[in-house]
Design an enzyme around this catalytic site. Structure first.
Site, short mmCIF file in Angstrom:
data_model
loop_
_atom_site.label_atom_id
_atom_site.label_comp_id
_atom_site.label_asym_id
_atom_site.label_seq_id
_atom_site.Cartn_x
_atom_site.Cartn_y
_atom_site.Cartn_z
N GLN B 35 5.05 58.49 -34.88
CA GLN B 35 6.19 58.50 -33.97
C GLN B 35 7.08 57.27 -34.03
O GLN B 35 7.98 57.11 -33.21
CB GLN B 35 5.76 58.78 -32.51
CG GLN B 35 5.07 60.13 -32.33
CD GLN B 35 5.92 61.29 -32.83
OE1 GLN B 35 7.06 61.43 -32.44
NE2 GLN B 35 5.38 62.09 -33.73
N GLU B 36 6.84 56.38 -35.01
CA GLU B 36 7.81 55.31 -35.22
C GLU B 36 9.09 55.94 -35.77
O GLU B 36 9.05 56.94 -36.48
CB GLU B 36 7.26 54.25 -36.18
CG GLU B 36 6.16 53.41 -35.55
CD GLU B 36 5.64 52.30 -36.45
OE1 GLU B 36 6.08 52.19 -37.60
OE2 GLU B 36 4.76 51.54 -35.99
N ARG B 93 20.30 49.78 -13.72
CA ARG B 93 19.97 49.51 -12.32
C ARG B 93 19.07 48.29 -12.15
O ARG B 93 18.89 47.81 -11.04
CB ARG B 93 19.31 50.75 -11.68
CG ARG B 93 20.36 51.77 -11.24
CD ARG B 93 19.72 53.03 -10.74
NE ARG B 93 19.18 53.81 -11.85
CZ ARG B 93 18.46 54.93 -11.72
NH1 ARG B 93 18.18 55.37 -10.50
NH2 ARG B 93 18.03 55.59 -12.76
N ASP B 167 26.47 56.34 0.27
CA ASP B 167 25.86 55.16 0.91
C ASP B 167 26.87 54.02 0.93
O ASP B 167 27.93 54.10 0.31
CB ASP B 167 24.55 54.76 0.23
CG ASP B 167 24.72 54.50 -1.25
OD1 ASP B 167 25.80 54.03 -1.67
OD2 ASP B 167 23.77 54.79 -2.01
N LYS B 190 23.07 55.31 5.68
CA LYS B 190 21.64 55.58 5.86
C LYS B 190 20.99 54.40 6.54
O LYS B 190 21.17 53.26 6.14
CB LYS B 190 20.96 55.75 4.48
CG LYS B 190 21.16 57.09 3.84
CD LYS B 190 20.46 57.14 2.48
CE LYS B 190 21.07 56.09 1.53
NZ LYS B 190 20.58 56.22 0.14
N SER B 221 17.00 61.31 -8.41
CA SER B 221 16.12 62.32 -7.81
C SER B 221 16.92 63.40 -7.10
O SER B 221 16.43 64.51 -6.88
CB SER B 221 15.18 61.66 -6.81
OG SER B 221 15.91 61.29 -5.65
N THR B 224 18.97 61.72 -2.03
CA THR B 224 20.04 61.15 -1.20
C THR B 224 21.18 62.15 -1.03
O THR B 224 21.69 62.38 0.07
CB THR B 224 20.62 59.89 -1.88
OG1 THR B 224 19.55 58.97 -2.11
CG2 THR B 224 21.68 59.23 -1.03
#
Ligand code: AMP
Ligand code: AMP
Lengths: 310, 310
Positions: B35-36, B93, B167, B190, B221, B224
């Site tokens: 998998q290289e 992030r 937010d 929030k 996800s 929010t």
């Protein structure tokens, strides 16, 4: 001196810490929901001599990124010196341009490790010694030879042993072991006369009645090894065992080895053994933890590691 | 000028090439058995102005390594200039130290891209503009705003639209859109009074009877977003749609969105949509290919890209 580990070989890291009689450093190396890596060093490392044990074995990209991010976190936490310990160095086989427009990924990886902030690198049986030259920071390449030699001496009657290189490229490595054991050396010379034709195994040296020890640095698919074993037995060898430092064992390699005529495949723990490897009847793992542990001790005391190979 | 792509978003790369009316550059980006990654550039790039389209979306580590290895291969093949085009910038992030002993992975990734040999970087709606400062090479951060605005105008009666920031952190981004559309702005605030208590959604602004457009750069996800939709509808909003540049959509996000009260989630193709995304009844993908294609044209002609945002 503090020792930390990513997730690639915690077993080896624990064994090294055991040898050194220090606790494994506390660090959390986890994943976010999107599988990006998150690292948090959970103890003070300010001014410390830090060793990060993280072979970049499968999955190489994830294990490399864990290492790089840990180095970044250590540097930002004011560690005095960071040594990246890579008992298995992923991408080492891409150490030169095989053809036209290809990368030299081993050099790229070396640059990435330096760029992340490593001060030193420690490796084990590097696929090519030249890779040390890819770094401008100090490197120590340890040899598994003393570990393997000790194991061979306790399992074999040296007077009947023949060291065998599985291909012409590995002759230098095999010769080093033969010399150390004071044994004869032979070579499997693979030839493919025309593309598409099957390989012919030509054995250079008389192996009749001998306990043959195939020596190499990496076992990947296991194909070469199993074919060499067949050829040696066909030539009258009384047994064939393989001593290989790095057990990459991709794809169906474990099955190939367990259903082969190899008496035993002996590998080290440079790559953490999978459960398949652990339960294979003819694969045995010898540990390099004392070797690496001793090298870490000497490095942290600014002593030479070269006497470890006597 | 030549455009190449790794495996992270070939669809977008093809669409960009279509816009530019050039063929996608020939390169093989494959895996060895372990998998290289192995890269081979299959056409001459000597002296060329090369653009590598490769968002570092999930799996971020693999896609990043593909990018770095491709840059290495291009550099060794004497490309004149290499622009890394990352419509989605993985690890963005982690752009500051959230707590004590943590990395700044976005800075690490920036350094790795430079170290591999990129001459320029092109991004789209970077999570934090500050990441441009992590590079010492020229960067262009494109805005998806014109693409989203066009879509909104063709789907909504602007006189009844309310732009909503999901937010407080996203208020600047949402305000830019509200201004452009000449619409009102409201904010979901929030709050969690005590750790462990559930979040309270406080809506700043009167959304009664409005078509609410939730604006953000990343949907991960989806939690929010779906909660904000519930809160807005409970406050009397007549509909809620989300316009989000990067559809990360980890874990059960797609199911969360399809079973939510969101009229629609509109994302761009900065990340290649999975089949689950493509078949979701209320997720729609708008393309950024003309925007990125135009930016590539201007960059290769040494023209400014800023007028793309008028
Ligand atoms: N991960 C890998 N798996 C299999 N082959 C590889 C890998 N990386 C590099 N290679 C190839 O292995 C060859 C080098 O092996 P060697 O001659 O033993 O140094 C080159 O042709 C490489 O393209
Ligand atoms: N891949 C990721 N998934 C989820 N959260 C992340 C990720 N990377 C960073 N973070 C966290 O997200 C927060 C930054 O988000 P923001 O305030 O929107 O810039 C920080 O607390 C980070 O630790």
């Amino acid at each position: 001196m503090k020792v930390f580990a990513g997730n690639s070989n915690r077993q080896l890291a624990e064994a090294i810490c055991n040898y050194l009689n220090v606790p494994l450093g506390k660090a959390s190396v986890r994943r976010f929901a999107d599988q990006e890596i998150f690292v948090e060093i959970q103890e003070n490392v300010r001014g410390e001599d830090v060793f990060l044990v993280q072979p970049t074995s499968y999955p190489a990209n994830d294990h490399l990124m864990e290492l790089l991010i840990m180095i970044d976190a250590m540097r930002r936490s004011s560690a005095r010196r960071i040594t990246a310990v890579l008992p298995y160095f992923g991408y080492a086989r891409q150490d030169r341009r095989a053809s036209g427009r290809t990368p030299i990924s081993a050099k790229l990886v070396s640059n990435l490790i330096t760029e992340a902030g490593a001060d030193r690198v420690m490796t084990l049986d590097l696929h090519a010694g030249q890779i040390q030259g890819f770094f401008d920071i100090p490197t120590d390449n340890l040899y598994a030879l003393p570990v393997l030699t000790r194991d061979i001496k306790s399992h074999y009657d040296l007077s009947n042993v023949m060291v065998v290189s599985p291909d012409v490229g590995g002759v230098v490595r095999a010769r080093a072991l033969a010399k150390r054991l004071d044994c004869l050396l032979s070579i499997v010379d693979k030839r493919r006369d025309r593309p598409g034709e099957s390989e012919v195994m030509n054995i250079i040296g008389d192996v009749t009645g001998k306990d043959c020890l195939l020596i190499d640095d990496i076992v990947d698919s296991g194909g070469t090894l199993c074919n060499a074993a067949d050829a040696l037995l066909a030539q009258g060898a009384s047994s064939v065992t393989a001593y290989i430092t790095h057990g990459v064992l991709s794809g169906g390699a474990v099955t190939r080895v367990t259903s082969s005529k190899l008496r035993e495949l002996v590998i080290t723990d440079s790559i953490q053994p999978t459960t398949a490897v652990q339960s294979a009847h003819n694969i045995r793992v010898v540990t390099t933890a004392p070797l690496i542990g001793e090298a870490i001790t000497r490095t942290s005391q600014e002593e030479s590691v070269s006497s470890l190979f006597d």
